[in-house]
Write a protein that holds these residues in place. Structure first.
Motif, PDB file in Angstrom:
ATOM      1  N   ALA A  96      41.249 -60.554 -80.951  1.00  9.02           N
ATOM      2  CA  ALA A  96      41.011 -61.410 -81.126  1.00  9.02           C
ATOM      3  C   ALA A  96      42.585 -61.920 -80.746  1.00  9.02           C
ATOM      4  CB  ALA A  96      40.818 -62.002 -82.689  1.00  9.02           C
ATOM      5  N   PHE A  97      43.288 -61.372 -81.083  1.00 11.08           N
ATOM      6  CA  PHE A  97      44.480 -62.504 -81.209  1.00 11.08           C
ATOM      7  C   PHE A  97      45.074 -62.226 -79.453  1.00 11.08           C
ATOM      8  CE2 PHE A  97      46.543 -60.305 -85.118  1.00 11.08           C
ATOM      9  CZ  PHE A  97      47.130 -61.729 -85.304  1.00 11.08           C
ATOM     10  N   THR A  98      44.597 -61.474 -78.159  1.00 15.54           N
ATOM     11  CA  THR A  98      44.622 -62.120 -77.146  1.00 15.54           C
ATOM     12  C   THR A  98      44.657 -63.668 -77.240  1.00 15.54           C
ATOM     13  OG1 THR A  98      43.024 -59.897 -76.799  1.00 15.54           O
ATOM     14  CG2 THR A  98      43.356 -61.421 -74.943  1.00 15.54           C
ATOM     15  N   GLY A  99      45.580 -63.978 -76.499  1.00 20.79           N
ATOM     16  CA  GLY A  99      45.448 -65.249 -75.584  1.00 20.79           C
ATOM     17  C   GLY A  99      46.760 -65.505 -76.610  1.00 20.79           C
ATOM     18  N   SER A 100      47.070 -65.272 -77.560  1.00 19.31           N
ATOM     19  CA  SER A 100      48.188 -65.723 -78.424  1.00 19.31           C
ATOM     20  C   SER A 100      49.858 -64.409 -78.297  1.00 19.31           C
ATOM     21  CB  SER A 100      47.864 -66.276 -79.729  1.00 19.31           C
ATOM     22  OG  SER A 100      47.217 -65.397 -80.300  1.00 19.31           O
ATOM     23  N   VAL A 101      50.929 -65.247 -78.937  1.00 22.98           N
ATOM     24  CA  VAL A 101      52.197 -63.908 -79.423  1.00 22.98           C
ATOM     25  C   VAL A 101      51.389 -63.504 -80.732  1.00 22.98           C
ATOM     26  CG1 VAL A 101      54.280 -63.485 -79.209  1.00 22.98           C
ATOM     27  CG2 VAL A 101      53.492 -65.646 -77.857  1.00 22.98           C
ATOM     28  N   ASP A 121      55.879 -64.381 -71.374  1.00 23.34           N
ATOM     29  CA  ASP A 121      56.823 -64.806 -73.026  1.00 23.34           C
ATOM     30  C   ASP A 121      55.628 -64.017 -73.925  1.00 23.34           C
ATOM     31  OD1 ASP A 121      54.041 -65.032 -72.624  1.00 23.34           O
ATOM     32  OD2 ASP A 121      53.730 -67.638 -72.824  1.00 23.34           O
ATOM     33  N   GLY A 122      55.702 -62.856 -74.310  1.00 27.55           N
ATOM     34  CA  GLY A 122      55.167 -62.565 -75.177  1.00 27.55           C
ATOM     35  C   GLY A 122      54.047 -62.374 -75.664  1.00 27.55           C
ATOM     36  N   THR A 123      53.101 -63.712 -75.535  1.00 23.09           N
ATOM     37  CA  THR A 123      51.598 -63.581 -75.429  1.00 23.09           C
ATOM     38  C   THR A 123      50.870 -62.184 -74.945  1.00 23.09           C
ATOM     39  OG1 THR A 123      51.689 -65.863 -74.298  1.00 23.09           O
ATOM     40  CG2 THR A 123      49.661 -64.874 -74.681  1.00 23.09           C
ATOM     41  N   LEU A 124      50.072 -61.735 -76.015  1.00 20.09           N
ATOM     42  CA  LEU A 124      48.858 -60.532 -75.544  1.00 20.09           C
ATOM     43  C   LEU A 124      47.982 -60.908 -74.844  1.00 20.09           C
ATOM     44  CD1 LEU A 124      48.180 -57.824 -76.444  1.00 20.09           C
ATOM     45  CD2 LEU A 124      46.707 -58.690 -78.729  1.00 20.09           C
ATOM     46  N   LEU A 125      47.780 -60.303 -73.432  1.00 22.17           N
ATOM     47  CA  LEU A 125      46.992 -60.409 -72.176  1.00 22.17           C
ATOM     48  C   LEU A 125      45.959 -59.718 -72.790  1.00 22.17           C
ATOM     49  CD1 LEU A 125      49.292 -61.488 -69.423  1.00 22.17           C
ATOM     50  CD2 LEU A 125      48.414 -63.116 -70.631  1.00 22.17           C
ATOM     51  N   GLY A 126      45.914 -58.877 -73.163  1.00 19.17           N
ATOM     52  CA  GLY A 126      44.624 -57.228 -72.772  1.00 19.17           C
ATOM     53  C   GLY A 126      45.166 -55.981 -72.956  1.00 19.17           C
ATOM     54  N   GLY A 127      43.693 -55.508 -72.866  1.00 21.51           N
ATOM     55  CA  GLY A 127      44.529 -53.948 -73.373  1.00 21.51           C
ATOM     56  C   GLY A 127      43.212 -52.801 -72.912  1.00 21.51           C
ATOM     57  N   GLY A 187      30.997 -39.971 -79.188  1.00 19.17           N
ATOM     58  CA  GLY A 187      31.751 -40.478 -80.040  1.00 19.17           C
ATOM     59  C   GLY A 187      33.524 -40.009 -79.632  1.00 19.17           C
ATOM     60  N   VAL A 188      33.553 -40.440 -78.111  1.00 18.17           N
ATOM     61  CA  VAL A 188      35.429 -40.924 -77.970  1.00 18.17           C
ATOM     62  C   VAL A 188      34.973 -43.130 -78.088  1.00 18.17           C
ATOM     63  CG1 VAL A 188      37.075 -40.856 -76.155  1.00 18.17           C
ATOM     64  CG2 VAL A 188      35.098 -39.471 -76.224  1.00 18.17           C
ATOM     65  N   ASP A 189      36.142 -43.402 -79.246  1.00 16.14           N
ATOM     66  CA  ASP A 189      36.615 -44.764 -78.572  1.00 16.14           C
ATOM     67  C   ASP A 189      36.792 -45.445 -77.668  1.00 16.14           C
ATOM     68  OD1 ASP A 189      35.424 -45.218 -81.007  1.00 16.14           O
ATOM     69  OD2 ASP A 189      36.917 -45.199 -82.681  1.00 16.14           O
ATOM     70  N   VAL A 190      36.682 -46.253 -77.162  1.00 14.85           N
ATOM     71  CA  VAL A 190      37.135 -46.386 -75.730  1.00 14.85           C
ATOM     72  C   VAL A 190      36.648 -48.189 -75.681  1.00 14.85           C
ATOM     73  CG1 VAL A 190      36.985 -46.938 -73.072  1.00 14.85           C
ATOM     74  CG2 VAL A 190      36.383 -44.904 -74.560  1.00 14.85           C
ATOM     75  N   ALA A 191      38.681 -49.053 -75.231  1.00 14.92           N
ATOM     76  CA  ALA A 191      37.847 -50.328 -76.067  1.00 14.92           C
ATOM     77  C   ALA A 191      39.154 -50.941 -74.445  1.00 14.92           C
ATOM     78  CB  ALA A 191      38.658 -51.072 -77.276  1.00 14.92           C
ATOM     79  N   SER A 192      38.353 -52.038 -73.989  1.00  8.34           N
ATOM     80  CA  SER A 192      39.286 -52.605 -73.051  1.00  8.34           C
ATOM     81  C   SER A 192      39.062 -54.426 -73.182  1.00  8.34           C
ATOM     82  CB  SER A 192      38.897 -52.029 -71.855  1.00  8.34           C
ATOM     83  OG  SER A 192      38.325 -52.983 -71.352  1.00  8.34           O
ATOM     84  N   PHE A 193      39.761 -54.880 -73.052  1.00 10.04           N
ATOM     85  CA  PHE A 193      39.625 -56.319 -73.109  1.00 10.04           C
ATOM     86  C   PHE A 193      40.765 -57.218 -72.593  1.00 10.04           C
ATOM     87  CE2 PHE A 193      43.775 -56.421 -76.231  1.00 10.04           C
ATOM     88  CZ  PHE A 193      43.834 -54.635 -76.400  1.00 10.04           C
ATOM     89  N   GLY A 194      40.498 -58.432 -72.990  1.00  7.94           N
ATOM     90  CA  GLY A 194      41.827 -59.096 -71.607  1.00  7.94           C
ATOM     91  C   GLY A 194      40.943 -59.283 -69.962  1.00  7.94           C
TER      92      GLY A 194
END
Ligand code: SRM
Ligand code: FAD
Ligand code: SF4
Ligand code: FES
Lengths: 116, 871
Positions: free
Chosen positions: B394-399, B374-380, B337-344
């Motif tokens: 989906a925004f990963t890799g772009s600003v 440069d403000g690019t979203l790299l991960g999180g 029941g806990v949301d966990v996510a990691s990306f990029g």
């Protein structure tokens, strides 16, 4: 609209292979609600009456679950055609053709029905 | 024995797991199954199933539900599938594979998709009785069986799978421990901050977490069964069962033995086409492969990509030169029941990157975004709330078009922004399991005329694996439909263009008390005069029933037209079961029942041969009644003073209670009395969805009031009222609406709250989703029902008073009405004949539905008699 039992002497009949089979008094059929009939060979039919007074009869067995429950579904109109929704998993069936509206591959049997 | 050799070239697949199955589909898509003989050797006793969703077995999905193999597909494509017959040796010189059964198959192309095996650390006692791994359906069945009467379980490993396994043990009713060597949970995916948030939440759920300690030995009793484990800090943990979940290792044994090159730490070495580096006729895909980037991928999405790549290479499809050079390791889970996510780049490995972190340890929230110079979203990393995962990934890799801070702030705090997926570029990957881009999804709507999410799923495969992208998918489909001029209809159904709330207002203002009147005057043009449908009939029936005394309708649901509008459950005042029989639930207010009451229920159940079960709602359910038995059963129940429990209706179910002040040493108020009062006050109240409640005698909360639509917890000074709680599929903790209320104040507030909900909610919308949907949320509801900001409280209270005064027990009304009773028959033309397909077979000294009877339709006459004789 009137839902009070009408005093008619009309009986609902189904066409079976060997002629017309009498099921019940017309006034037992509430518009929008079905009843089940046991046929001489052990099969079951579901009979319905719509708001305009038209009668329909299809096989009572819900092909998705196997249970004999189609007579207990809610009826309605979809694109101008009458249907019943199975009370179990809600698939809809055209009352005139028996065609399942949610799965092209499925169809239930139908019966000719009249009052006499 | 040698399987028939033909002129047709043969492809042999070893391993029928998730990736193997995808490979078969990819072959079929390329027409390869028509030109090749395809042979599959499958080790497990069942064909490919959804391993990712394995744990859902414990929430009720059966092995059949988990299956990914459509036997029709296998047959249609002419694939030879040997289940339970693993490959034992490969002779690469002769190009032959030998299976355990002795079957020998010649291949032109061999594809290895053997997956991985769970790593079990070499601690003494690791093979003891009670030690398990967590990989296959068979593992789960074994764990479930062993857990039976045992009380404690421990999981070695606090990674992704370990937490899943711990959740499963907890679900089996065991006190569960997690032992993790690393200093935090899920060390691979989250950082220290995320680990801390996760730890708090998991501990709050009652799991014990031991981090920074290793397992040194499994302690066993004289029978060799597990009794505990020794930990590296010198302590000992008592446990009946141990599940090892300490990582996986590629199953490359078969490949090694045949001389194929494997990596230093395992994995069959392949090139960018997934061809083994040692042999051009052999491929390896999925978890057993060591990709050309030097990694072994333990997730399904990269495996799927490899399956497509290998299939394309085998088909030598020049038009489509696929290569596999590495993959994204993003994951989203709902663990316990806990949301966990990691990306990029979740750990911020990129040079010069910056972090944006939001953390609220009280609420168990932790969100971190890694941003480039440069403000690019790299991960999180997101812990506790992963709503934004789909869009962020989906925004990963772009600003991103808005500031990163606003993306992690919770809704309502400062300038948080909900970034819609419509802002994404067309090449953004929406479904990473199946590598589907936004453009493809838009194309499904614009070019392939898909208009619903299921259609888009079928057309693009997006959303068909882990399901984490389905929400974003839905938003995209709606946006695309709206953009292409399709008006997304918010109406209740095909018959009414109004929402449920609008229909409620019309019925109330104009005192419309029949469905037909409403349909003919306010239905859509082409629905007027018609028969309506199965969606609006019960919804309108419910509105009319909730407002009955006020609008001049009869509140009795089987009266006149009402009878024709009800779902079968309300029509027979009982719950329909899978074989067409019904269940009976008498009301047991607050869960309090006298010994005499219990005896009556027991006698009735015995006399009618019903299956009995204590429900999750503190009452007793009797199953297996045929329609014609319902009035007989109820006559006896009503005689003994019972009334309908409305287990069938969208109405008040139960008000559970704890034993409270009268007996319990901690209780500060009489919770049982309050529960009974509330249940009797709101019984029979028809609402948009079912309503549940509970009253606890003190803050220990034994009645679980905070998981209810309205929950009450005693305080020294009175009662606290919580609203919007939910168990079920999407659990939600209730919010505190008001504190320290006296009895009258509590009831007044609940009256207002319920009537406001009934007035404004959508059809089938529980209070929890309603509270989250309506503009202003809890604050708005508090303004309306506590502060009376809309000036409607008096009206709400009047409506409730009218309902309470008008209440009658539906079952006693029914058994006293011969005309209504006549409807309770299986056959209109044979009222005394029971439905022959309703039959039962014995199980654990009671009955259960005879399901084979349903599939054959009808048994020969003597069997029918036998099947019903025991009733
Ligand atoms: C009998 C019982 C299970 C049991 O053996 O314990 C049960 C059985 C059913 N539940 Fe339940 N639920 C039962 C307690 C619960 C509970 C526990 C509780 O109430 O404390 C929950 C979670 C709490 C909650 O509702 O938030 C629960 C969450 C559900 C849900 C999911 C609701 C949701 O908001 O996600 C459904 C599906 C629905 O209502 O759409 C459901 C639906 C059903 C239905 C009505 C499904 C159906 O349409 O056939 C089952 C039929 C009951 C029958 O035939 O008699 N049942 N169900 C429990 C009856 C309690 C009672 O005395 O009335
Ligand atoms: C509980 C659990 C949860 C998971 N959750 C996720 C998740 O959320 N997201 C995610 O991306 N991944 C998840 N995974 C991982 C995912 O299941 C795997 O990445 C995926 O199954 C790999 O597919 P595969 O076909 O390579 O291997 P498998 O699915 O393991 O299939 C390999 C098959 O080959 C068979 N085999 C082995 N040797 C032979 C032989 N000699 N002859 C014949 N057959 C053989 C095996 O018996 C097995 O059936 C999870 C795994 C588990 C166990
Ligand atoms: S909630 Fe409090 S009063 Fe009620 S049983 Fe539990 S400890 Fe006792
Ligand atoms: S991301 Fe897993 S199904 Fe789409």
């Amino acid at each position: 609209m009137t839902l009070a039992p009408e005093t008619t002497d009309l009986m609902v009949q189904l066409r079976l292979d060997d002629g017309w089979f009498t099921v019940c008094d017309l006034n037992v059929l509430l518009p929008g609600r079905g009843v089940a009939a046991l046929l001489p060979d052990g099969r079951q039919a579901a009979l319905f009456r719509d708001r305009a007074g038209r009668l329909y009869a299809i096989d009572n067995r819900d092909p998705f679950s196997g249970a004999a429950v189609l007579s207990r579904g809610l009826t309605g109109t979809h694109k101008g055609r009458p249907f019943v929704a199975s009370p179990l998993l809600k698939q809809r069936f055209d009352l005139e053709s028996g065609q399942c509206l949610d799965d092209e591959a499925v169809r239930v049997g139908t019966y000719e029905v009249r009052t006499a | 024995m040698t399987a028939t050799e033909g002129a047709t070239p043969t492809i042999v697949l070893v391993g029928h797991g998730m990736v193997g199955q995808r490979f078969l589909e990819a072959l079929a898509e390329r027409g390869m199954t028509a030109t090749h003989r395809v042979v599959v050797l499958c080790e497990e006793p069942r064909p490919a199933y959804d391993r990712v969703a394995l744990t859902s077995y414990f929430s009720g999905r059966t092995p059949e539900d988990l299956s990914m193999t459509d036997m029709e597909f296998i047959e249609k494509e002419g694939i030879e599938l040997y289940v339970g017959d693993p490959a034992e040796t490969i002779d690469r010189e002769a190009k032959k594979v030998t299976a355990r059964s002795g079957l020998v198959v010649d291949y032109d192309i061999l594809v290895l998709a053997t997956g991985s095996f769970p790593f079990v650390p070499p601690v003494p006692g690791k093979d003891a009785k009670g030690c398990f791994v967590y990989r296959t359906i068979e593992d789960l069945l074994a764990i479930e069986e062993y857990a039976g009467t045992r009380t404690t379980g421990a999981v070695v490993g606090g990674g992704l799978l370990g937490l899943e396994a711990a959740g499963a043990l907890k679900g089996l009713g065991l006190t569960s421990h997690i032992v993790e060597f690393a200093p935090r949970l899920m060390p691979v995916q989250v950082d220290d901050g995320g680990g801390a948030a996760l730890l708090r939440t998991i501990e709050e759920m009652g799991l014990s977490v031991h981090t920074g300690v290793g397992t040194q030995e499994i302690v066993v009793d004289e029978d060799g069964a597990v009794t505990g484990m020794k930990l590296s800090d010198g302590s000992e943990l008592a446990t009946d069962l141990v599940v090892f979940s300490a990582g996986v290792r590629p199953r490359d044994q078969l490949a090694r033995a045949s001389g194929l090159a494997v990596g230093e730490r395992g994995g069959i070495s392949v090139d960018e086409q997934c061809r083994t580096v040692s042999d051009p006729h052999v491929f390896a895909i999925g978890e057993c492969a060591l990709a050309s980037d030097g990694r072994v991928y333990g997730l399904v999405a990269p495996g799927y990509e490899q399956a497509e790549t290998a299939a394309a290479a085998i088909a030598a499809d020049e038009a489509e030169e696929l290569t596999f050079t590495g993959a994204d390791l993003s994951t989203k889970l709902k663990l316990l029941g806990v949301d966990v996510a990691s990306f990029g780049d979740a750990h911020g490995a990129t040079e010069d990157c910056l972090d944006v972190v939001y953390s609220d340890s009280r609420a168990g929230l932790y969100k971190k975004l890694v941003i480039g110079r440069d403000g690019t979203l790299l991960g999180g990393i997101l812990v506790g709330d992963a709503e934004a995962y789909g869009t962020l990934k989906a925004f990963t890799g772009s600003v991103p078009p808005v500031s990163p801070e606003s993306l992690v702030l919770p809704a309502g705090a400062g300038e948080s922004t909900q970034l819609g997926p419509t802002a994404l570029p067309d090449d953004a990957i929406i479904c990473s399991c199946n590598n589907v881009r936004k453009g493809t999804i838009r194309g499904a709507v614009t070019e392939h005329n898909c208009t619903t999410v299921p259609e888009v799923k079928k057309c693009t495969k997006a959303g068909t694996t882990c399901g984490s992208c389905v929400k974003v998918l839905g938003q995209l489909v709606t946006a695309e439909l709206e953009a292409s001029g399709v008006v997304v209809d918010k109406g209740l159904c095909g018959c009414f263009a109004q929402t449920r709330e609008e229909l409620y207002e019309i019925v109330l203002a104009l005192h419309i008390n029949t469905y037909q009147d409403l349909l003919d005057r306010y239905g859509r043009e082409d629905a007027r005069g018609g028969d309506g449908c199965e969606i609006c009939k019960p919804a309108v029936a419910s509105i009319i029933a909730s407002l009955a005394p006020t609008i001049g309708a009869d509140g009795y649901v089987l009266d006149g037209e009402q009878a024709t509008l009800q779902d079968t459950n309300d029509h027979f005042l009982a719950n329909l079961q899978k074989n067409g029989s019904y269940s009976v639930v008498p009301r047991i207010p607050g869960g309090e029942i006298t010994p005499e009451g219990l005896i009556v229920i027991g006698e009735i159940a015995r006399d009618f041969g019903l299956y009995t079960k204590i429900t999750g709602g503190q009452r007793i359910d009797m199953f297996g009644a045929r329609v014609e038995q319902l009035p007989l059963i109820w006559t006896r129940l009503v005689d003994a003073g019972f009334e309908s429990g409305h287990a069938y209706g969208k109405s008040l179910r139960t008000v559970k209670s704890c034993v409270g002040q009268t007996w319990c040493r901690y209780g500060v108020q009489d919770s049982v009395r309050m529960a009974i009062d509330l249940e009797l006050r709101y019984r029979g109240l028809r609402s948009p969805h079912k309503l549940k409640s509970a009253v606890s005698g003190c803050a220990r909360e034994c009645a679980e009031a905070q998981s209810k639509d309205f929950g009450v917890i005693a305080t020294a000074g009175g009662w606290n009222l919580y609203v919007g709680g939910n168990g079920g599929a999407t659990p939600r903790h209730a919010d505190l609406l008001a504190q320290d209320l006296d009895d009258a104040g509590l009831i007044r507030l609940i009256d207002r709250f319920l009537m406001f909900y009934i007035r404004t909610a959508d059809r089938l919308e529980r209070t929890s989703t309603w509270l989250e949907r309506i503009p202003g949320g809890l604050d708005h509801v508090r303004d309306v029902v506590v502060e009376d900001s809309l000036g409607i409280c008096e009206e709400l209270e009047t409506l409730m008073t009218a309902h309470v005064a008008n209440y009658r027990d539906e079952w006693s009304a029914t058994i006293n009405d011969p005309e209504k009773l006549a409807r309770f028959v299986s056959f209109v033309n044979a009222p005394d004949t029971p439905d022959p397909v309703v039959g039962f077979v014995p199980e654990r000294d009671q009955i259960k539905p005879d399901l084979p009877l349903l599939s054959i339709g009808m048994r020969p006459a003597e069997d029918v008699l036998e099947g019903t004789a025991q009733r």
